[in-house]
Write a protein that holds these residues in place. Structure first.
Motif: not given
Ligand SMILES: Nc1ncnc2c1ncn2[C@@H]1O[C@H](COP(=O)(O)OP(=O)(O)O)[C@@H](O)[C@H]1O
Ligand SMILES: [Mg+2]
Lengths: 461, 596
Positions: A382-387, A396-400, A405-406, B476-485
């Motif tokens: 949750v923490e990772r998804a929030r940040s 831009e978040l993935s479905e997972g 978040l939910q 991962r640092n890159t993914a944090r900025l642009v999203g992993e997808e």
């Protein structure tokens, strides 16, 4: 007691802050108790901080404003500071030095004990592992407390830490424990907060099984160094001599640390971090290590100190050293508190170091360990998804990640949130946890052992 | 230490906390042990100025007064060395806490002196040296079975040498007994006893150092595989509170492959020692089949015990470690934590009014730390045996700040640095050793050992895995900025495999019965399995299998759980997983419509 007991002496050489400097007095011992009478007849307590051939330094617990060098009388007790202990302490309120504050006559005591206490031989300690149920889900499941543990609440100004402390005091249960005795030490609390505690203790009917030591915000700093030691001397007597299970609330350790700094500065000592003396760690340890259990003795002494993190900074010397020396911490969080969630306990930075041996089959329930580990893992996601959300946005978040978040919201509203008067049993808490797990894909439940999943999760589906 | 009631050497003139001053009629020596006051508290002279001696007192000084007597012991702070150390619990100046508990009860009193080793216990001594032979310091006179697993060699003390005049016959002897006499060339005749004393602040001598060539196996994957410690070297382990320093130290105490473990609880919690005392007797040393408690010596100077004794505790510990080294054993000294030791140094320095260098620490902090870590080493002993002392110390940096003095100086004197990360610990990823911020300078020296003993491929696999983890960190640092997808599949594979590494290799719970310790063979097998999955995964990507599908394969969950599902005795199961892995990845690739 030595030959100096009762000797009187007149006149001070110098005064600096809480410290009085006097000529050498033959027979005076290090840490001896002193009674100081001002020309106007007012009396203050003090103790000897250092002695030499030529001079001695006395720390005064009381206002020093208005004191003069001449005509001030000193009386030496010939022994270190002591507190009279006995069962009659229960139901009483004392000031920060252990003098009655409730207009009642002094209690009947069975023994005078040095307030510095004695060190428990580590070989005689009993490893604490009896679960103490607080009825608060976030604590019982994720930072389980055991009898004899010392676990502070890390908080910030304005947070509902006193409500939480009172809730713990009121709801605390343990197998075979009828009632907890409560020892409360106010350390530099504003009058309003102290009153709130007193009122709550009164209305809950806890008063007859508690002892309070009150050092308020406008009481002298030097006295504050004595208050927790008085409280712990009383608590040790009740726990280890009378076999009671004692909960000690020390509020607020940060005020205590600040007093230590003040007195240290007056003594002209070399400071280490942020002006605090180099012995801050050892000094805090001398308080916190008085928690525990002893082999062959029935009682336990559990400490719940409250530590206000100055400006919310957990790396500030007081919370930092408290974190190092205690057995975990319950951290309150600004974000949760803003969102109106009570209790605002931040799961990830909170920790109970004595948890693993105090839970599980026969203590709480067989699934406790796995359920806790699974919840930590989920909260970390949750923490990772929030940040991530705060940087790249929800879209831009993935479905997972969105699912977590939910999950986070559900966790906060159904599990974390709890009424200050509501006590949940550990079974109820575990059941809530499994309801939450049912919201996650089975492939994510890597911390739960398959037999437990079969037993508890299927029931939820 | 002789404890005869002599005339007071002096009288106290000043008391403020743990540091006291006395005017001495009889000259005392720097570092001499003194008895302070009527209760005869243990102290040590730390400064001399004319006839004024400054002393640190190893016990609570409450109640001392000016004029109280000081008695000189005639010698420096020393430890008693002999059979009976193993399994004992001492405080920082070697008072036997376990036996004090029997005689004094639940609380530690003052001025309570007991001989560190019981004098009434008898030991069966078997002589191995013959009268008339020439001996030097470090030669064995004979042996005692201290435990069923450890032969205690009774050594001629260092600096002694000559003709062995006589040696007692086989039989039972106590700590105070003389077992033989050595006649030096100078004509001096020296008693060799079952026990000897050695001053704690002086390293015990040896012939010469040996290079680091064998690992000190810890059973912890992240350490042994990625940041290995060599037998005879030193490691520092910094980490904020709650990052797992103590749990790791306890893990090492249980699983490290050493003959003797000296654990120094230096300024930490009493309950942590209690936990060990409770658990160690029930745990079995896999190498000897004996309870782990039998190879362990605990030194407990907890946070609430007098600070000067905390300062002494690590020297007491390392001297005992050297003593077993001199018998030809591999000894591991664990110190939790050296920051608290440094704070003790700071506190005493402050009381002496010394001018501080940084954050109140005295300017000699770094030289003291250096001197301590230099006592680690793999050596040829005076008696010609090979033995070693390895040191692993926890560091508690103030505010978790790794630039603070103790952490920084320790880094200069240790070859291994295991940094524990607060973020990992909060996410309950244990052990929370940060792969980015840890290092070992000896891994190259140990490649030969792994090559010969475990697998010729170890070094290459280890390097590949480290590179993969490092690469994943950047991605991962890159993914944090642009999203992993948005990352290309090959890069996402790196990230996901790194996660699998964290889950299936780096993570190792101390409370997992099967996985608390991991043999080198199993470490190698798990490492290979995960890399194999990476290679097959790359192939599958080339054949058009999407990352999502690859990670939906049942083998992924199996790999994540493999380390705790299969213990050291189930390597065959891991081999079987390897076969399944190849099958599943192959099948996934073949089922892809655009497969070549
Ligand atoms: N290797 C591990 N496996 C499982 N849990 C661990 C491990 N290391 C640490 N922990 C958890 O973290 C807590 C804090 O660890 P501890 O060693 O006491 O921290 P420190 O000594 O760094 O303050 C422990 O009580 C335990 O819950
Ligand atoms: Mg620790």
């Amino acid at each position: 007691m030595t030959a100096i007991a009762g000797v009187e002496y007149v006149g001070l050489k110098a005064l600096r802050g809480p410290l009085a400097f006097i000529d050498a007095v033959p027979g005076l011992s290090f840490h001896d108790q002193v009674e100081l009478t001002a020309p106007d007849g007012t009396v203050r307590a003090g103790r000897v901080l250092s002695i030499s051939e030529k001079a001695a330094v006395v720390e005064i617990f009381g206002p020093t404003d208005g004191l003069k060098l001449g005509n001030t009388r000193l009386r030496f007790e010939g022994s270190p500071l002591r507190l009279g202990v006995g069962r009659e302490l229960l139901g009483r309120t004392f000031d920060g030095l252990g003098r009655p504050r409730d207009d009642l006559p002094p209690p009947l005591v069975v023994e005078e004990r040095a307030i510095e206490g004695v060190v428990i031989n580590p070989c005689r300690r009993e490893y604490p592992r009896d679960f103490l149920e607080t009825g608060i889900s976030a604590i019982d499941l994720l930072t389980s407390v055991v009898l004899g543990q010392k676990i502070p609440i890390f908080t910030e100004a304005g947070f509902p830490h006193d409500t939480l402390a009172l809730q713990i005091v009121q709801q605390a249960r343990a197998p075979g424990v009828e009632h907890f005795a409560i020892v409360f030490a106010a350390l530099g609390l504003p009058r309003s907060v102290a009153l709130r505690y007193e009122e709550a203790f009164r209305t809950s009917g806890a008063l007859s099984r508690m002892v309070a030591f009150m050092n308020l915000a406008d009481d002298p700093a030097a006295e504050r160094l004595i208050t927790p030691r008085c409280a712990l001397t009383a608590a040790e007597y009740l726990a280890f001599d009378c076999g009671m299970h004692v909960l000690v609330i020390l509020h607020d350790i940060t005020n205590y640390g600040e007093s230590l700094r003040e007195v240290s500065a007056a003594r002209g000592e070399v400071p280490s971090r942020k002006g605090y003396p180099g012995y801050l760690y050892s000094d805090l340890a001398s308080i916190f290590e008085r928690a525990g259990r002893i082999k062959g003795r029935a009682g336990s002494l559990t400490q719940i100190p409250i530590v206000t993190m100055p400006s919310g900074d957990i790396t500030h010397p007081i919370p930092d050293l408290t974190g190092y020396v205690t057995e975990g911490q319950i951290v309150l969080d600004r974000g949760l508190e803003r969102r109106g969630i009570y209790p605002p306990i931040a799961v990830l930075p909170s920790l109970s170091r004595l948890m693993s041996d105090g839970i599980g089959a026969g203590r709480t329930r067989e699934d406790h360990e796995d359920a806790a580990r699974q919840l930590y893992a989920a909260c970390a996601r949750v923490e990772r998804a929030r940040s991530l959300e705060s940087i790249i946005g929800r879209d831009e978040l993935s479905e997972g990640e969105r699912r977590y978040l939910q999950f986070g919201e559900l966790f906060e509203t159904t599990f974390l949130r709890q009424d200050p008067n509501q006590a949940r049993s550990i079974e109820d808490t575990l059941s809530l946890a499994w309801t939450l797990f049912a919201e996650l894909p089975v492939s994510d439940l890597t911390r739960l052992s398959p037999p437990l999943v079969a037993r508890y999760l299927e029931a939820k589906r | 230490m002789t404890r005869d009631a002599t005339e007071p050497a002096g009288r106290l003139i000043e008391v403020s906390g743990a540091v006291v001053r006395a005017r001495c009629g009889v000259p005392v020596a720097l570092a001499e042990v003194v008895w302070v006051g009527d209760e005869r508290l243990i102290g040590e002279v730390i400064a001399l100025d004319g006839d004024i001696a400054t002393m640190q007192v190893y016990e609570e000084t409450e109640g001392l007064c000016v004029g109280a007597p000081i008695a000189a012991s005639g010698g420096p702070l020393s430890v008693t060395l002999g059979p009976g150390l193993l399994g004992s619990v001492f405080d920082g100046v070697q008072r036997p806490l376990d036996r004090l508990a029997l005689s004094q009860g639940d609380f530690l009193g003052r001025g309570q002196h007991l001989e560190p080793l019981a004098t009434d216990r008898l030991w069966e001594f078997r002589p191995t040296a013959a009268a008339g032979s020439t001996v030097v310091g470090g030669d064995a006179l004979g042996t005692v079975s201290e435990t069923p697993a450890l032969e205690h060699h009774v050594l001629v003390p260092p600096m002694v040498g000559g003709t062995l005049v006589d040696v007692v016959p086989q039989g039972s002897y106590s700590a105070s007994d003389v077992l033989g006499h050595v006649q030096a060339a100078s004509g001096d005749r020296v008693d060799v006893r079952l026990v000897q004393r050695w001053r704690v602040r002086a390293p015990r001598p040896f012939r010469h150092h040996l290079p680091a060539t064998t690992p000190l196996l810890t059973g912890q994957r992240v350490l042994d595989t990625f940041f290995p410690l060599a037998c005879g070297s030193a490691a520092g382990m910094p980490g904020g509170f709650g990052t797992g320093k103590t749990v790791m130290q306890h893990q090492l105490c249980r699983w490290a492959q050493a003959d003797v473990i000296v654990f120094v609880g230096c300024g930490e919690r009493g309950n942590e020692l209690t936990e060990m005392l409770w658990k160690l007797p029930d745990l079995v040393d896999p190498r000897s089949g004996r309870p782990l408690a039998e190879r362990t010596i605990l030194i407990a100077n907890t946070s609430n015990m007098p600070v000067p004794a905390r300062e002494a505790s690590i020297y007491t510990g390392v001297t005992i470690a050297e003593y077993y080294r001199d018998m030809g054993y591999h000894v591991l000294l664990l110190a939790d934590s050296t920051s608290r030791w440094a704070e003790a140094l700071r506190e005493i320095s402050g009381r002496l009014g010394e001018i501080p260098a940084e954050e109140g620490y005295p300017s000699y902090l770094s030289s003291r730390l250096a001197a301590f870590y230099e006592r680690a080493g793999r050596v040829v002993t005076l008696g010609g045996r090979e033995g070693s002392v390895s040191i692993i110390s926890a560091i508690s940096p103030a505010g978790g700040d790794l630039t603070e003095p103790v952490t920084r100086h320790t880094q200069r004197f240790t070859g291994c640095f295991w940094t524990l990360d607060k973020k990992l610990a909060e996410a309950r990823v244990f052990p929370a050793v940060s792969v980015e911020d840890s290092y070992s300078t000896v891994s190259i020296d140990l490649e030969r050992w792994w090559h010969d003993e475990v697998s010729p491929e170890w070094a290459a696999r280890r390097r590949e895995a480290l590179k993969l983890l490092e690469h994943a960190g950047q991605l991962r640092n890159t993914a944090r900025l642009v999203g992993e997808e948005t990352l290309p599949d090959r890069q996402r594979l790196v990230i996901r495999v790194a996660e699998l590494f964290e889950e299936g290799f780096l993570r190792q719970s101390a409370y997992d019965v099967k996985d608390a310790s991991c043999s080198p063979a199993r470490q190698m097998r798990l490492l290979s399995l995960l890399l194999e999955f990476y290679h097959r995964g790359l192939d599958a990507l080339d054949r058009g299998v999407p990352v999502r599908e690859l990670f939906g394969l049942p083998i992924v969950a199996a790999l994540a759980r493999a380390s705790s599902a299969f213990g050291d005795d189930q390597i065959a199961e891991l081999d079987r997983l390897g076969t399944v892995l190849v099958e599943q990845c192959g099948a996934a690739a073949r089922s892809e419509p655009d497969a070549a």
